[in-house]
Design a protein around this motif. Structure first.
Motif, PDB file in Angstrom:
ATOM      1  N   ASP A   1       1.402 -89.212  17.163  1.00  0.00           N
ATOM      2  CA  ASP A   1       2.024 -89.091  18.483  1.00  0.00           C
ATOM      3  C   ASP A   1       1.621 -87.787  19.172  1.00  0.00           C
ATOM      4  O   ASP A   1       1.301 -87.776  20.366  1.00  0.00           O
ATOM      5  N   ASN A   2       1.636 -86.677  18.436  1.00  0.00           N
ATOM      6  CA  ASN A   2       1.253 -85.379  19.011  1.00  0.00           C
ATOM      7  C   ASN A   2      -0.207 -85.364  19.441  1.00  0.00           C
ATOM      8  O   ASN A   2      -0.548 -84.838  20.504  1.00  0.00           O
ATOM      9  N   ASN A   3      -1.069 -85.936  18.608  1.00  0.00           N
ATOM     10  CA  ASN A   3      -2.492 -85.951  18.945  1.00  0.00           C
ATOM     11  C   ASN A   3      -2.761 -86.823  20.172  1.00  0.00           C
ATOM     12  O   ASN A   3      -3.586 -86.483  21.030  1.00  0.00           O
ATOM     13  N   MET A   4      -2.027 -87.951  20.275  1.00  0.00           N
ATOM     14  CA  MET A   4      -2.191 -88.820  21.440  1.00  0.00           C
ATOM     15  C   MET A   4      -1.704 -88.122  22.711  1.00  0.00           C
ATOM     16  O   MET A   4      -2.309 -88.248  23.784  1.00  0.00           O
ATOM     17  N   SER A   5      -0.611 -87.353  22.580  1.00  0.00           N
ATOM     18  CA  SER A   5      -0.100 -86.604  23.732  1.00  0.00           C
ATOM     19  C   SER A   5      -1.123 -85.576  24.206  1.00  0.00           C
ATOM     20  O   SER A   5      -1.353 -85.426  25.408  1.00  0.00           O
ATOM     21  N   GLU A   6      -1.741 -84.866  23.264  1.00  0.00           N
ATOM     22  CA  GLU A   6      -2.788 -83.898  23.622  1.00  0.00           C
ATOM     23  C   GLU A   6      -3.974 -84.592  24.282  1.00  0.00           C
ATOM     24  O   GLU A   6      -4.545 -84.071  25.247  1.00  0.00           O
ATOM     25  N   ALA A   7      -4.333 -85.756  23.764  1.00  0.00           N
ATOM     26  CA  ALA A   7      -5.460 -86.499  24.338  1.00  0.00           C
ATOM     27  C   ALA A   7      -5.154 -86.938  25.767  1.00  0.00           C
ATOM     28  O   ALA A   7      -6.021 -86.877  26.644  1.00  0.00           O
ATOM     29  N   ASN A   8      -3.907 -87.365  26.024  1.00  0.00           N
ATOM     30  CA  ASN A   8      -3.530 -87.777  27.374  1.00  0.00           C
ATOM     31  C   ASN A   8      -3.569 -86.604  28.345  1.00  0.00           C
ATOM     32  O   ASN A   8      -4.021 -86.731  29.489  1.00  0.00           O
ATOM     33  N   MET A   9      -3.066 -85.440  27.898  1.00  0.00           N
ATOM     34  CA  MET A   9      -3.096 -84.255  28.756  1.00  0.00           C
ATOM     35  C   MET A   9      -4.525 -83.827  29.044  1.00  0.00           C
ATOM     36  O   MET A   9      -4.856 -83.416  30.162  1.00  0.00           O
ATOM     37  N   GLN A  10      -5.384 -83.929  28.029  1.00  0.00           N
ATOM     38  CA  GLN A  10      -6.786 -83.574  28.233  1.00  0.00           C
ATOM     39  C   GLN A  10      -7.454 -84.533  29.213  1.00  0.00           C
ATOM     40  O   GLN A  10      -8.225 -84.124  30.092  1.00  0.00           O
ATOM     41  N   LYS A  11      -7.123 -85.804  29.097  1.00  0.00           N
ATOM     42  CA  LYS A  11      -7.679 -86.797  30.018  1.00  0.00           C
ATOM     43  C   LYS A  11      -7.199 -86.541  31.441  1.00  0.00           C
ATOM     44  O   LYS A  11      -7.965 -86.642  32.410  1.00  0.00           O
ATOM     45  N   TYR A  12      -5.913 -86.183  31.566  1.00  0.00           N
ATOM     46  CA  TYR A  12      -5.350 -85.862  32.885  1.00  0.00           C
ATOM     47  C   TYR A  12      -6.061 -84.657  33.499  1.00  0.00           C
ATOM     48  O   TYR A  12      -6.420 -84.669  34.688  1.00  0.00           O
ATOM     49  N   SER A  13      -6.279 -83.609  32.694  1.00  0.00           N
ATOM     50  CA  SER A  13      -6.982 -82.414  33.182  1.00  0.00           C
ATOM     51  C   SER A  13      -8.410 -82.740  33.588  1.00  0.00           C
ATOM     52  O   SER A  13      -8.917 -82.232  34.598  1.00  0.00           O
ATOM     53  N   ASP A  14      -9.053 -83.601  32.801  1.00  0.00           N
ATOM     54  CA  ASP A  14     -10.434 -83.993  33.128  1.00  0.00           C
ATOM     55  C   ASP A  14     -10.498 -84.745  34.452  1.00  0.00           C
ATOM     56  O   ASP A  14     -11.431 -84.544  35.248  1.00  0.00           O
ATOM     57  N   GLU A  15      -9.502 -85.611  34.701  1.00  0.00           N
ATOM     58  CA  GLU A  15      -9.492 -86.369  35.956  1.00  0.00           C
ATOM     59  C   GLU A  15      -9.264 -85.457  37.158  1.00  0.00           C
ATOM     60  O   GLU A  15      -9.879 -85.637  38.217  1.00  0.00           O
ATOM     61  N   ILE A  16      -8.368 -84.456  36.993  1.00  0.00           N
ATOM     62  CA  ILE A  16      -8.137 -83.503  38.079  1.00  0.00           C
ATOM     63  C   ILE A  16      -9.401 -82.708  38.362  1.00  0.00           C
ATOM     64  O   ILE A  16      -9.793 -82.490  39.526  1.00  0.00           O
ATOM     65  N   LEU A  17     -10.060 -82.255  37.301  1.00  0.00           N
ATOM     66  CA  LEU A  17     -11.295 -81.486  37.478  1.00  0.00           C
ATOM     67  C   LEU A  17     -12.376 -82.326  38.146  1.00  0.00           C
ATOM     68  O   LEU A  17     -13.068 -81.859  39.061  1.00  0.00           O
ATOM     69  N   ALA A  18     -12.500 -83.572  37.707  1.00  0.00           N
ATOM     70  CA  ALA A  18     -13.493 -84.453  38.310  1.00  0.00           C
ATOM     71  C   ALA A  18     -13.208 -84.678  39.797  1.00  0.00           C
ATOM     72  O   ALA A  18     -14.118 -84.710  40.628  1.00  0.00           O
ATOM     73  N   ASP A  19     -11.902 -84.811  40.130  1.00  0.00           N
ATOM     74  CA  ASP A  19     -11.521 -84.993  41.532  1.00  0.00           C
ATOM     75  C   ASP A  19     -11.831 -83.747  42.357  1.00  0.00           C
ATOM     76  O   ASP A  19     -12.301 -83.839  43.490  1.00  0.00           O
ATOM     77  N   ASN A  20     -11.552 -82.561  41.785  1.00  0.00           N
ATOM     78  CA  ASN A  20     -11.846 -81.314  42.502  1.00  0.00           C
ATOM     79  C   ASN A  20     -13.342 -81.070  42.660  1.00  0.00           C
ATOM     80  O   ASN A  20     -13.754 -80.384  43.597  1.00  0.00           O
ATOM     81  N   LEU A  21     -14.125 -81.613  41.743  1.00  0.00           N
ATOM     82  CA  LEU A  21     -15.577 -81.518  41.892  1.00  0.00           C
ATOM     83  C   LEU A  21     -16.074 -82.453  42.990  1.00  0.00           C
ATOM     84  O   LEU A  21     -16.999 -82.120  43.734  1.00  0.00           O
ATOM     85  N   LYS A  22     -15.446 -83.604  43.091  1.00  0.00           N
ATOM     86  CA  LYS A  22     -15.892 -84.599  44.072  1.00  0.00           C
ATOM     87  C   LYS A  22     -15.399 -84.286  45.473  1.00  0.00           C
ATOM     88  O   LYS A  22     -16.113 -84.504  46.458  1.00  0.00           O
ATOM     89  N   PHE A  23     -14.159 -83.742  45.579  1.00  0.00           N
ATOM     90  CA  PHE A  23     -13.573 -83.425  46.885  1.00  0.00           C
ATOM     91  C   PHE A  23     -13.204 -81.952  46.941  1.00  0.00           C
ATOM     92  O   PHE A  23     -12.523 -81.443  46.046  1.00  0.00           O
TER      93      PHE A  23
END
Length: 293
Positions: A190-212
């Motif tokens: 459960d803890n590892n999945m939570s970390e993976a979700n947060m990392q995925k969320y951060s990656d999506e924000i970064l990708a969005d800031n790179l695009k816009f």
């Protein structure tokens, strides 16, 4: 000879590191983020258009300028955003009141003179490859530029770290899957999945800031405007109804009459006390007269 060998080894390590870095960044590098600086006007900073090999930039801009007409400039900016595929995240148009005075023109009417400046604060998102073009467009709308700040944050190292974190979480998940079933395994998973979700969320924000790119815009008109607003002469109305002698005299007579009634009713309500007091007074007076020689 030993020094020469160390130099060759260091050079080889640097070349290997560069090749690995290219592989990590490939997930974020795409044609969407490429910027053709040659197509942008010379009036725009290099920070808005630069394209450096093996580097990724999150670009932002702040523009503070004066325009001839705030409303027209706002509509023009919004239409341009629609054309280039951008969008507005905030727009606050308001009139800043500089002064306000009231002048009475008759017993019933008055004129409110309000001096103000129109202004608007906007936050917009612009496709990164169109940032230079957009800044060039709004630059043509100005009558005076107060300030313009353009930032290009190098996030290349952050992208590489995100890639390594994803690999670490995948390896951790593989190790957890080999453990025996139990409460500890459930918690670890459960803890590892939570970390993976947060990392995925951060990656999506970064990708969005790179695009816009985010652009904060503050525009206002250089000269004040004047509004003449007809209103009621409230001061004269207040004076008219502030004091009425005859009305107050009439009320005084009525209130006095009500006071007499209340006193009379009160005396009636205490008649036993009045009766006893009268009898006591009568007997005392009679006794005094009897005793007197």
């Amino acid at each position: 000879m030993k020094t020469k060998f160390l130099s060759i080894s260091l050079l080889a390590l640097l070349l290997i590191g560069c090749k690995k870095g290219e592989g990590v960044e490939s997930a974020y590098a795409s044609s969407d983020y490429a910027v053709d600086s040659a197509s942008v006007s010379d009036s725009i900073s290099m920070a808005a258009t630069q394209n450096v090999k093996d580097r990724q930039f999150v670009r932002t801009a702040e523009v503070d300028m004066e325009v001839k007409d705030v409303y027209d400039a706002t509509i023009s900016i919004e239409k341009q955003l629609q054309t280039i595929g951008g969008f507005v995240t905030k727009s606050r148009m308001e009139a800043q009141t500089l002064s306000e005075d009231t002048y009475n023109t008759s017993d019933e009417s008055a004129m409110l003179i309000r001096k103000f400046q129109n202004q608007n604060r906007m936050q917009v998102r612009v496709p990164t490859q169109k940032l230079g073009e957009f800044l060039d467009f709004i630059n043509d709308k100005k009558v005076f530029l107060n300030s313009r700040i353009i930032s290009a944050e190098d996030v290349s190292a952050g992208i590489r770290l995100a890639k390594m974190e994803s690999e670490r979480q995948a390896k951790t998940q593989s190790n957890i899957s080999q453990l025996k079933a139990g409460k500890d395994k459930v918690n670890l998973d459960d803890n590892n999945m939570s970390e993976a979700n947060m990392q995925k969320y951060s990656d999506e924000i970064l990708a969005d800031n790179l695009k816009f790119s985010t652009v904060d815009i503050f525009i206002k008109e250089p000269k004040m405007s004047v509004a003449k607003i007809p209103i009621i002469n409230t001061k004269n109305i207040d004076n008219e109804y502030k004091y009425s002698f005859f009305y107050d005299v009439k009320n005084a007579f009525v209130e006095g009459f009500y006071l007499i009634q209340q006193i009379f009713v009160f005396l009636i309500s205490i008649w036993p006390i009045v009766l006893i007091g009268g009898l006591v007074f009568y007997f005392l007076r009679r006794r005094k007269m009897t005793i007197k020689p």
